[in-house]
Structure formats: C-alpha cells, structure tokens
Design a protein around this motif. Sequence first.
Motif, short mmCIF file in Angstrom:
data_model
loop_
_atom_site.label_atom_id
_atom_site.label_comp_id
_atom_site.label_asym_id
_atom_site.label_seq_id
_atom_site.Cartn_x
_atom_site.Cartn_y
_atom_site.Cartn_z
N VAL A 47 -4.84 9.38 12.32
CA VAL A 47 -6.80 9.67 12.08
C VAL A 47 -6.89 10.23 10.72
O VAL A 47 -7.44 9.94 10.14
CB VAL A 47 -7.06 9.90 13.06
N ASP A 48 -6.11 11.15 10.83
CA ASP A 48 -5.85 12.34 10.18
C ASP A 48 -5.70 11.84 8.76
O ASP A 48 -5.29 12.88 7.11
CB ASP A 48 -5.06 13.57 10.38
N ILE A 49 -4.81 10.92 8.94
CA ILE A 49 -4.32 9.84 7.63
C ILE A 49 -5.15 9.11 6.83
O ILE A 49 -5.48 7.80 7.21
CB ILE A 49 -3.03 9.55 7.31
N ASN A 50 -6.19 9.70 5.24
CA ASN A 50 -7.31 8.52 4.63
C ASN A 50 -6.57 7.07 4.43
O ASN A 50 -5.24 6.83 3.99
CB ASN A 50 -7.37 9.34 3.93
N SER A 51 -6.53 5.86 5.41
CA SER A 51 -6.01 5.06 5.20
C SER A 51 -7.33 4.05 4.85
O SER A 51 -8.00 3.15 5.52
CB SER A 51 -5.30 4.62 6.16
N GLY A 52 -8.25 4.14 3.93
CA GLY A 52 -9.23 3.14 3.76
C GLY A 52 -8.80 2.03 2.46
O GLY A 52 -7.48 2.33 2.55
N THR A 53 -8.56 1.05 3.18
CA THR A 53 -8.61 -0.55 2.15
C THR A 53 -8.09 -0.32 1.06
O THR A 53 -6.55 -1.14 1.13
CB THR A 53 -9.31 -1.58 3.10
N TYR A 54 -8.52 0.26 0.25
CA TYR A 54 -8.37 0.44 -1.32
C TYR A 54 -7.59 2.00 -1.57
O TYR A 54 -6.92 1.99 -2.58
CB TYR A 54 -9.24 0.51 -2.09
N ILE A 56 -3.96 2.63 -1.38
CA ILE A 56 -2.12 1.85 -0.68
C ILE A 56 -2.04 3.06 -0.20
O ILE A 56 -1.01 2.48 0.64
CB ILE A 56 -1.92 1.34 -1.82
N ALA A 57 -1.40 3.62 -0.68
CA ALA A 57 0.04 4.97 -0.81
C ALA A 57 -1.07 5.47 1.46
O ALA A 57 -0.44 5.59 1.96
CB ALA A 57 -0.62 6.43 -1.33
N GLY A 58 -2.28 5.86 1.41
CA GLY A 58 -2.78 6.04 2.62
C GLY A 58 -2.37 4.70 3.78
O GLY A 58 -2.19 5.36 5.25
N GLY A 90 0.01 -4.12 1.38
CA GLY A 90 0.50 -5.33 2.33
C GLY A 90 0.86 -4.65 4.58
O GLY A 90 -0.31 -4.38 4.86
N HIS A 91 1.47 -5.42 4.77
CA HIS A 91 1.45 -5.23 6.40
C HIS A 91 2.79 -4.20 6.51
O HIS A 91 3.82 -5.01 5.87
CB HIS A 91 1.23 -6.77 6.84
N LEU A 92 2.44 -4.09 7.99
CA LEU A 92 3.47 -3.74 9.08
C LEU A 92 4.20 -4.92 10.14
O LEU A 92 3.15 -5.44 10.71
CB LEU A 92 3.66 -2.68 9.27
N VAL A 93 5.45 -5.17 10.19
CA VAL A 93 5.86 -6.30 11.00
C VAL A 93 7.00 -5.87 11.73
O VAL A 93 7.58 -4.65 10.84
CB VAL A 93 5.93 -7.53 10.02
N ALA A 94 6.64 -5.69 13.26
CA ALA A 94 8.14 -4.78 14.07
C ALA A 94 8.70 -5.94 14.91
O ALA A 94 7.46 -6.65 15.55
CB ALA A 94 7.71 -3.40 14.31
N TYR A 95 9.14 -6.43 15.20
CA TYR A 95 9.52 -7.57 15.87
C TYR A 95 10.82 -6.89 17.04
O TYR A 95 12.06 -6.59 16.66
CB TYR A 95 9.91 -8.98 15.54
N ARG A 96 10.56 -7.51 18.17
CA ARG A 96 12.12 -7.86 19.48
C ARG A 96 12.29 -9.08 19.92
O ARG A 96 11.17 -10.15 19.93
CB ARG A 96 11.93 -7.14 20.33
#
Length: 427
Positions: A47-54, A56-58, A90-96
């Motif tokens: 939550v303490d990391i700003n990750s507004g859609t635009y 990108i680094a956050g 971009g997107h995060l993907v994790a799989y088993r």
Amino acid sequence: MKITFLSFVLFISFFATAQQLSPVEKKLVQTVEQQMDQTLQLLRQSVDINSGTYNIAGVRAVGELYAKELRALGFTVEWILLPDSLKRAGHLVAYRKGIKGKKLFLIGHLDTVFEPDMPTNPFTLLNDSTATGQGVNDMKGGDVAIIAALKAMYQLGLLDQTSITVYMTGDEESAGRPREVSRGDFITRAQQHDIALAFETASGMNTIATARRGASGWKLEVEGKQGHSSGVFGNAGYGSIYEAARIINSFRERLSKEQYLTFNPGLIVGGSEVSYNDEAQQGQVAGKTNIISPRTYANGDLRFLSEEQKENARSVMREIVGQSLPGTKASIRFSDGIPSMPPTEGNTKLAAQLSEVSEVLGFGKVSPGNPGSRGAGDISYVAKYLDCLDGLGASGRGAHAPGETINLKEYPKLIQRTAVFLYRLTR
C-alpha cells in the motif's frame, strides 16, 4: 473454571462446526491465523508504494514485491511486457503446473486509481478493526489475500502437483488500448484453466459476484442550421442542442427501466464553435444566445449484463438518433470496452461450493450479489471461456476515494475461507 450456559452453547457450536472440517483444513485455518502479522506487513508494504496506473515504476515495484513472495512458494514468475505505445507497466504472472484437481486462474491487479500527484494516504491503522491506505481494498488487500492463502497451503505441502496461475494485471483501472494487446496474454492463459477466481473488493462476508456488467462507450454528434435565434422552430430548424437533448432524453424514456442496463452521458458541449479532445475528454465551446447552435457533441458509457442486452440497447439508440428534428441530423458511434460476465450455471455452482466452505467455517451462507452493484473488471475478459467468481478479496469502504479502508476483522476470515476453498478445488 465456571462455564456459563452461553459459553457452553458457543463451545458446542464451534465443536460441531470444526467437526465438518478435515484435519488438514483445520490446520490450514490455523496457519492463516498464525501468519496474519506477516500478511498485514506485506499489505502495508504494498500500500505504501504508489502504483497509480500511469506510474510504471511504482506498478512494477509492487509486482516485484509480490513476485518475491510467489517465488518462495515454488511458483515460476514472469513479467509480461507491453508495447511502449500503450504506456503501461505490464503484468505479473506466476504459475505452478501439476495434475491435481481443477486448474485455477487467480486474478488480481497491481495498479490503483491514485497517481503520484494525488495526496498521499499511507497504510494507517485507524482502530483495531479498520485501516486506511491507497488501494488497501481495491485491490492490494485482494492481492495479498491470494498470496496469504497460497502461503498457508504451501506450508502444509498442499500446493504440490496443483495447477494454479496467479495473474496480476498492471492496468486494470485503465486498461491499455488496443485491448486485444493489453489483454491478449491474459485471455490466452486463462483459456488453459478450468476456473477463474478474481479478488476484487468483497461485498462483506456473505455476498459473492457470479455476474458483472460490461462497459462500453458511445459518441453522439449532432449538426443543425446556424441562424438567428428568432427563427428557431421555423425555417431555421431546431438547432443541434435541442436535437441532442431530444436524443438523450429519448434514451432515458425508452431504456431506463430495463434491469441492469444503464447509459450515462458524461460530457456534452454545444454552440456556434465547438472543439473536443477525445483522448483528454475535454471540450471547448463558444456561443451566443441569439445564435442557433450548429454543433453539439456528447459522449457517455453503456453498461449491460449480456451481449444481447448491449446490442438491443444500441439498436434502440440508433433508431432514436435516426428520427431527426427538422433542420438537424445526427450520428452515433459505439465502442467496446470491457465485456460482461453474465450469470451462468457453472458460476452458480461455484458460489454454492464457496457457501458450503463459509458455512462449515461458521461464517454464514454466501449468496450471489446484484450484478448491477458492480462495475466491470478484468475477469469479464475471460468469463465466456470458464466458470468464474469475483469479489473474493478484502472488504472495506470508499474504494477509489481518499480514505479508502479495509475491514481487518473480516480480512483473516476471508483469507481462511479462500484457503479452504482453493484446497477443495485442487483436490
């Protein structure tokens, strides 16, 4: 020790409920409870990391925070890059991959509506049952709930041989266009699974989303004869503003009573000089009271529960637009956005399975909620391919607004319910 009658009844009730859980499930519930301090610490960090859609680094920073957790649970982790032209992280993907039970596709998103230039709102405990923070329930609380449930399963060896993909998009709040690019990989991977479960904000403990409305757009352009206002209604015609008003009001008269269908005009500009910027959704206009307006522009959204409902509404809207007042002409264009997630038999069965888990845990029955109460979400892109549930995430209030909160009393229970539910689906 003195045992009151009420204490005895509560003990017997708990014992009866516990008896319906398998020994493994009881241990799973305990494990979730034991790791809640770690879970809340992860929530605070994200939550303490700003990750507004635009930002990108956050967005990528939150993704890496979650990626570290998922790698530790034996997931293979990838970052799906999008073309620079989309201006998205971009997107995060994790799989088993395994052979046990149903193949699960778990959906979250890393971004929030809060951009870096907006007032900050770090994770803050307000009292023993409530915390606030940007994206704390929409949907970092849901993201962390996914990780916490999987972590409890991992600690008990329950992820072995399961097929689970965790897909956290980086632009759910404002998906990059074209959507076939920003959601192409998302859709392709989902099709390789049996069930999709999305962890958007929960509507309390006892409601689940088996359906969500889709969202699309419309743009209306109207032309009229410019002339002196004294000639309005006569040979000069009605002008573009009257025609636009007729059209929009006719939409309301013809369609506003249909269940689950809404259409909202978000912007309208009309006058003798009109300019409009589609991307910025801003307009400039000039006019005089003694001039009949030659141009009017309006746009809005259209929300629907099924493709059939959407197409029927568009047909009526085209019909209305075609019935021009004298001296005017109009055109309307439609654009697709997020498809709907219609209610299906498979979704209803999944909701019943979730309810069974909830009742066994002593949390009460879970029922499908009102589709009209929810906006569109990522799960809708894949709803036509597999059985789906949404609203499995954190509960709280004020999503998308300053002071957004999470209910910390319900949060552990929601994670426990998810852990047992995932365990049963993957057996």
